[in-house]
Design a protein around this motif. Sequence first.
Motif, PDB file in Angstrom:
ATOM      1  N   LEU A  92      53.580  36.104  11.233  1.00  0.00           N
ATOM      2  CA  LEU A  92      54.243  36.216  12.539  1.00  0.00           C
ATOM      3  C   LEU A  92      53.753  37.442  13.288  1.00  0.00           C
ATOM      4  CD1 LEU A  92      57.954  35.298  11.747  1.00  0.00           C
ATOM      5  CD2 LEU A  92      56.181  33.871  12.779  1.00  0.00           C
ATOM      6  N   THR A  93      53.815  38.600  12.623  1.00  0.00           N
ATOM      7  CA  THR A  93      53.394  39.854  13.254  1.00  0.00           C
ATOM      8  C   THR A  93      52.710  40.738  12.225  1.00  0.00           C
ATOM      9  OG1 THR A  93      55.485  40.983  12.781  1.00  0.00           O
ATOM     10  CG2 THR A  93      55.325  39.847  14.905  1.00  0.00           C
ATOM     11  N   ALA A  94      51.938  41.677  12.739  1.00  0.00           N
ATOM     12  CA  ALA A  94      51.300  42.683  11.891  1.00  0.00           C
ATOM     13  C   ALA A  94      51.184  43.954  12.713  1.00  0.00           C
ATOM     14  CB  ALA A  94      49.924  42.208  11.436  1.00  0.00           C
ATOM     15  N   GLN A 145      52.140  46.628   8.110  1.00  0.00           N
ATOM     16  CA  GLN A 145      53.333  45.857   7.828  1.00  0.00           C
ATOM     17  C   GLN A 145      53.148  44.464   8.420  1.00  0.00           C
ATOM     18  OE1 GLN A 145      56.952  47.834   8.755  1.00  0.00           O
ATOM     19  NE2 GLN A 145      58.166  46.346   7.652  1.00  0.00           N
ATOM     20  N   ILE A 146      53.237  43.464   7.553  1.00  0.00           N
ATOM     21  CA  ILE A 146      53.007  42.074   7.950  1.00  0.00           C
ATOM     22  C   ILE A 146      54.292  41.287   7.726  1.00  0.00           C
ATOM     23  CG2 ILE A 146      51.630  40.001   7.549  1.00  0.00           C
ATOM     24  CD1 ILE A 146      49.483  41.895   6.342  1.00  0.00           C
ATOM     25  N   LEU A 147      54.716  40.560   8.747  1.00  0.00           N
ATOM     26  CA  LEU A 147      55.899  39.711   8.639  1.00  0.00           C
ATOM     27  C   LEU A 147      55.442  38.266   8.490  1.00  0.00           C
ATOM     28  CD1 LEU A 147      58.994  39.414   8.717  1.00  0.00           C
ATOM     29  CD2 LEU A 147      58.789  39.194  11.209  1.00  0.00           C
ATOM     30  N   ARG A 174      62.050  34.574   6.368  1.00  0.00           N
ATOM     31  CA  ARG A 174      61.036  35.589   6.635  1.00  0.00           C
ATOM     32  C   ARG A 174      61.036  36.656   5.548  1.00  0.00           C
ATOM     33  NH1 ARG A 174      61.654  36.497  13.173  1.00  0.00           N
ATOM     34  NH2 ARG A 174      61.073  34.358  13.696  1.00  0.00           N
ATOM     35  N   ILE A 175      59.841  37.204   5.329  1.00  0.00           N
ATOM     36  CA  ILE A 175      59.696  38.291   4.366  1.00  0.00           C
ATOM     37  C   ILE A 175      58.538  39.162   4.838  1.00  0.00           C
ATOM     38  CG2 ILE A 175      58.193  36.930   2.844  1.00  0.00           C
ATOM     39  CD1 ILE A 175      59.551  38.405   0.443  1.00  0.00           C
ATOM     40  N   ASP A 176      58.693  40.471   4.680  1.00  0.00           N
ATOM     41  CA  ASP A 176      57.591  41.335   5.098  1.00  0.00           C
ATOM     42  C   ASP A 176      56.862  41.905   3.898  1.00  0.00           C
ATOM     43  OD1 ASP A 176      59.453  43.231   4.323  1.00  0.00           O
ATOM     44  OD2 ASP A 176      59.235  44.454   6.105  1.00  0.00           O
ATOM     45  N   HIS A 177      55.692  42.433   4.204  1.00  0.00           N
ATOM     46  CA  HIS A 177      54.792  42.927   3.168  1.00  0.00           C
ATOM     47  C   HIS A 177      54.048  44.129   3.724  1.00  0.00           C
ATOM     48  CE1 HIS A 177      51.948  42.962  -0.114  1.00  0.00           C
ATOM     49  NE2 HIS A 177      50.935  42.612   0.650  1.00  0.00           N
ATOM     50  N   SER A 204      44.701  48.507  16.767  1.00  0.00           N
ATOM     51  CA  SER A 204      45.723  48.771  17.776  1.00  0.00           C
ATOM     52  C   SER A 204      46.596  47.543  18.032  1.00  0.00           C
ATOM     53  CB  SER A 204      45.086  49.253  19.081  1.00  0.00           C
ATOM     54  OG  SER A 204      44.296  48.228  19.649  1.00  0.00           O
ATOM     55  N   ASN A 205      46.119  46.342  17.677  1.00  0.00           N
ATOM     56  CA  ASN A 205      46.920  45.131  17.853  1.00  0.00           C
ATOM     57  C   ASN A 205      46.508  44.064  16.832  1.00  0.00           C
ATOM     58  OD1 ASN A 205      48.589  43.115  18.732  1.00  0.00           O
ATOM     59  ND2 ASN A 205      47.519  42.745  20.660  1.00  0.00           N
ATOM     60  N   PRO A 206      46.796  44.281  15.552  1.00  0.00           N
ATOM     61  CA  PRO A 206      46.382  43.309  14.532  1.00  0.00           C
ATOM     62  C   PRO A 206      47.079  41.958  14.654  1.00  0.00           C
ATOM     63  CG  PRO A 206      47.728  45.033  13.559  1.00  0.00           C
ATOM     64  CD  PRO A 206      47.450  45.440  14.977  1.00  0.00           C
TER      65      PRO A 206
END
Length: 134
Positions: free
Chosen positions: A13-15, A28-30, A37-40, A73-75
């Motif tokens: 979803l996001t990084a 941080q990756i969601l 959802r789980i982050d890593h 800057s925007n992964p």
Amino acid sequence: MSVGIGEHDAIVLTAALTQFSTGTLGMQILFETAEGRIDHIVWLTPKAKRRATDTLRVLGVTAEDMRDATFWSNPTERMAGRACRIVAGQDRFRGRRARVVTNVRAIEIAADKRAADAAVANVIALFSELGGGE
């Protein structure tokens, strides 16, 4: 809904690049799974470089991206929507049990791609007898 222990198909979803109070850098990756959802955190340290590189490559990040400030800057722009398989497990964080991602793997898509290619070929064959003006 909590992500259960075990393997899950997931999408990013996001990084975001983050720096912890210790000064350690991480990404941080969601992830989104069918269960929630789980982050890593992908640790970005010399000791973790190989594992970070492997994880980022699974998520579609190239060596060129890893050397490019624009990527860092925007992964999310590069990684959002990327499908993978994650392994969730238990860990202790600040004295509490926490659900964490212990591994990120590529999804084996070769068989799915062959099936999709065959389906496309069947559709093309179905419509191949149509003339240009129909």
